[in-house]
Write an enzyme that holds these catalytic residues in place. Structure first.
Site, PDB file in Angstrom:
ATOM      1  N   LYS A  77       0.791  -1.236   0.000  1.00 15.37           N
ATOM      2  CA  LYS A  77       0.000   0.000   0.000  1.00 15.37           C
ATOM      3  C   LYS A  77       0.822   1.285   0.000  1.00 15.37           C
ATOM      4  CE  LYS A  77      -4.488  -1.537   1.258  1.00 15.37           C
ATOM      5  NZ  LYS A  77      -4.342  -2.939   1.722  1.00 15.37           N
ATOM      6  N   GLU A 132      -9.400   6.741   3.975  1.00 13.56           N
ATOM      7  CA  GLU A 132     -10.271   5.744   4.593  1.00 13.56           C
ATOM      8  C   GLU A 132      -9.411   4.519   4.857  1.00 13.56           C
ATOM      9  OE1 GLU A 132      -9.709   5.863   1.428  1.00 13.56           O
ATOM     10  OE2 GLU A 132      -9.382   3.747   0.978  1.00 13.56           O
ATOM     11  N   SER A 175       1.482  -9.816  -1.202  1.00 16.00           N
ATOM     12  CA  SER A 175       1.130  -8.401  -1.039  1.00 16.00           C
ATOM     13  C   SER A 175       1.423  -7.830   0.340  1.00 16.00           C
ATOM     14  CB  SER A 175      -0.354  -8.204  -1.364  1.00 16.00           C
ATOM     15  OG  SER A 175      -1.165  -9.055  -0.583  1.00 16.00           O
TER      16      SER A 175
HETATM   17  C1  LIG Z   1      -5.238  -3.917   1.439  1.00 15.47           C
HETATM   18  C2  LIG Z   1      -4.578  -5.202   1.136  1.00 15.47           C
HETATM   19  C3  LIG Z   1      -5.000  -6.015   0.064  1.00 15.47           C
HETATM   20  C4  LIG Z   1      -6.221  -5.727  -0.758  1.00 15.47           C
HETATM   21  O1  LIG Z   1      -6.183  -4.542  -1.472  1.00 15.47           O
HETATM   22  P1  LIG Z   1      -5.946  -4.506  -3.052  1.00 15.47           P
HETATM   23  O2  LIG Z   1      -6.208  -3.104  -3.393  1.00 15.47           O
HETATM   24  O3  LIG Z   1      -6.877  -5.464  -3.686  1.00 15.47           O
HETATM   25  O4  LIG Z   1      -4.533  -4.892  -3.276  1.00 15.47           O
HETATM   26  C5  LIG Z   1      -4.270  -7.155  -0.217  1.00 15.47           C
HETATM   27  N1  LIG Z   1      -3.198  -7.517   0.514  1.00 15.47           N
HETATM   28  C6  LIG Z   1      -2.769  -6.773   1.558  1.00 15.47           C
HETATM   29  C7  LIG Z   1      -1.598  -7.239   2.328  1.00 15.47           C
HETATM   30  C8  LIG Z   1      -3.441  -5.600   1.910  1.00 15.47           C
HETATM   31  O5  LIG Z   1      -3.019  -4.886   2.958  1.00 15.47           O
END
Ligand SMILES: *Cc1c(COP(=O)(O)O)cnc(C)c1O
Length: 403
Positions: free
Chosen positions: A96, A118, A385
């Site tokens: 993020k 948000e 992610s």
């Molecule tokens: C917020 C988040 C997501 C989901 O958000 P996307 O916008 O779909 O990427 C996925 N993985 C992690 C670790 C997150 O913090």
């Protein structure tokens, strides 16, 4: 032009990906969104902007992130070679911050002094509070009251970073209501305030801009896999909440026709309305919070309750570019249930020594199914992610009963 080429040039000037996307906002925000779009295009072409972004991505956030060969997990699953793109190693623990950083540099160029955001699970709130501290800007984060209870640790992190966290008591008291409050604040304070939206969602230019700030994930992964394996991967996998980490990985590969892509949504307790957040499984076309896309609603168009073990995937709408890529057949979408995600969470932790976020674990659950059916000389790249530190309490409740 082939589909692949077209998909890489969208959105059009009005923010549409085919019939999806666009800008459905109150009149008061139109000028602000126009200014933001213009400044974004100027910044993108400005080497000074790019230099500052690159330097902070590297020195503040820790890019580039490794592409890691999961050797033991590959051996265990007995099929395709599995590589993990390690966004979990970034500052604040998830992808993020790529977007939060890009947007705050843009806010500085626009002369804004105040940042709002948000947050659902709190990861985007923490990333935003972090860059706001770094740039000395006032920061207000809207968060549903229930999410504040569920994600106490991230509330504390945001406050330690100097942000004000405002609890939202309306409706279900979760992410959707937090977005409404952030939009309301923006309408009121638009002259001084920039809204750092957290995923590839919302009105134009957000889906395009957020995607572009995350493209670095796929650009690096493409270079890294070519260096390491001397060829492109056969399959990319990522979890899809709003869709920002997925589009960041996928986008630089859209023109490579041999590369298949799979987005994994939250299947929750299974595909029954109200029990999941898999918008491509029984969702409807509609408008939510500024954009036209697939969403979960009842026959009267009321937004449905959603459920997922991972707060970051628990949202009723999917990013409009994913809706477009699905309609074009360029990217496939499936889902993983809570149980499958928890199982993959546990397996990666024990096999590779990496505790993944519960969101990420949905992508890993699909890899567990797909890899054994593929040949040993095939390659999967999955977007790791985020890291799972924020999820240990929740995971322990399921995986370590009696603790
Ligand atoms: C917020 C988040 C997501 C989901 O958000 P996307 O916008 O779909 O990427 C996925 N993985 C992690 C670790 C997150 O913090």
């Amino acid at each position: 032009m082939s589909t692949a080429t077209t998909t890489q040039t969208l959105p059009d000037a009005s923010g549409h990906f085919g019939t999806f996307g666009g800008r459905f906002v109150p009149e008061t925000l139109v000028a602000a969104l126009d200014t933001l779009t213009e400044e974004y295009h100027r910044a993108k072409a400005d080497p000074v902007f790019q230099e500052e972004l690159d330097r902070l991505l590297s020195e503040f956030c820790g890019r580039e992130t490794p592409l890691y060969f999961a050797e033991r997990w590959t051996e265990m699953l007995g099929g395709a070679r599995i590589y993990l793109k390690r966004e979990d190693l970034l500052h604040t623990g998830a992808h993020k911050i790529n977007n939060a950083l890009g947007q705050i540099i843009l806010a500085k160029r626009l002369g804004k002094k105040r940042i709002i955001a948000e947050t659902g699970a709190g990861q985007h709130g923490v990333a935003t509070a972090t860059v706001a501290a770094r740039f000395g800007m006032e920061c207000v984060v809207y968060m549903g009251a229930i999410d504040m209870e569920r994600q106490r640790l991230n509330v504390i992190r945001m406050r330690l970073l100097g942000a004000e966290v405002r609890g939202v008591e309306a409706g279900q008291k979760t992410l959707k209501e937090a977005v409404n409050e952030a939009l309301r604040d923006w309408v009121t304070n638009v002259r001084t305030t920039h809204y750092i939206l957290g995923s590839a969602l919302g009105p134009h230019p957000y889906p395009m801009m957020v995607r572009d700030f995350h493209r670095i994930i796929g650009v690096e992964a493409r270079k890294q896999i070519l260096e390491r394996e001397k060829r492109l991967p056969d399959l990319l996998v990522a979890c899809v909440g709003g869709g920002s980490n997925a589009i960041g990985l996928f986008h630089p590969f859209l023109g490579d026709e041999s590369v298949k892509m799979m987005g994994v949504e939250a299947g929750g307790h299974g595909i029954k309305l109200g029990e999941h957040a898999a918008r491509f499984q029984g969702g409807k076309l509609g408008v939510l919070q500024g954009t036209k896309t697939w969403l979960l609603a009842d026959d009267d168009g009321q937004i449905e309750l959603t459920h997922s073990v991972s707060a970051g995937l628990d949202y009723a709408a999917v990013g409009p570019e994913h809706a477009w890529l699905q309609s074009e057949g360029r990217v496939d979408y499936t889902y993983a249930t809570d149980d499958e995600a928890l199982d993959a969470f546990s397996e990666l932790s024990r096999t590779e020594g990496i505790i993944p976020a519960l969101e990420t674990s949905h992508a890993l659950a699909y890899v567990k199914k797909a890899a054994p059916k593929m040949d040993r000389d095939q390659i999967i790249v999955v977007n790791l992610s985020g890291r799972g530190d924020k999820d240990v309490d929740q995971a322990a409740r399921f995986l370590l009963p009696g603790l």
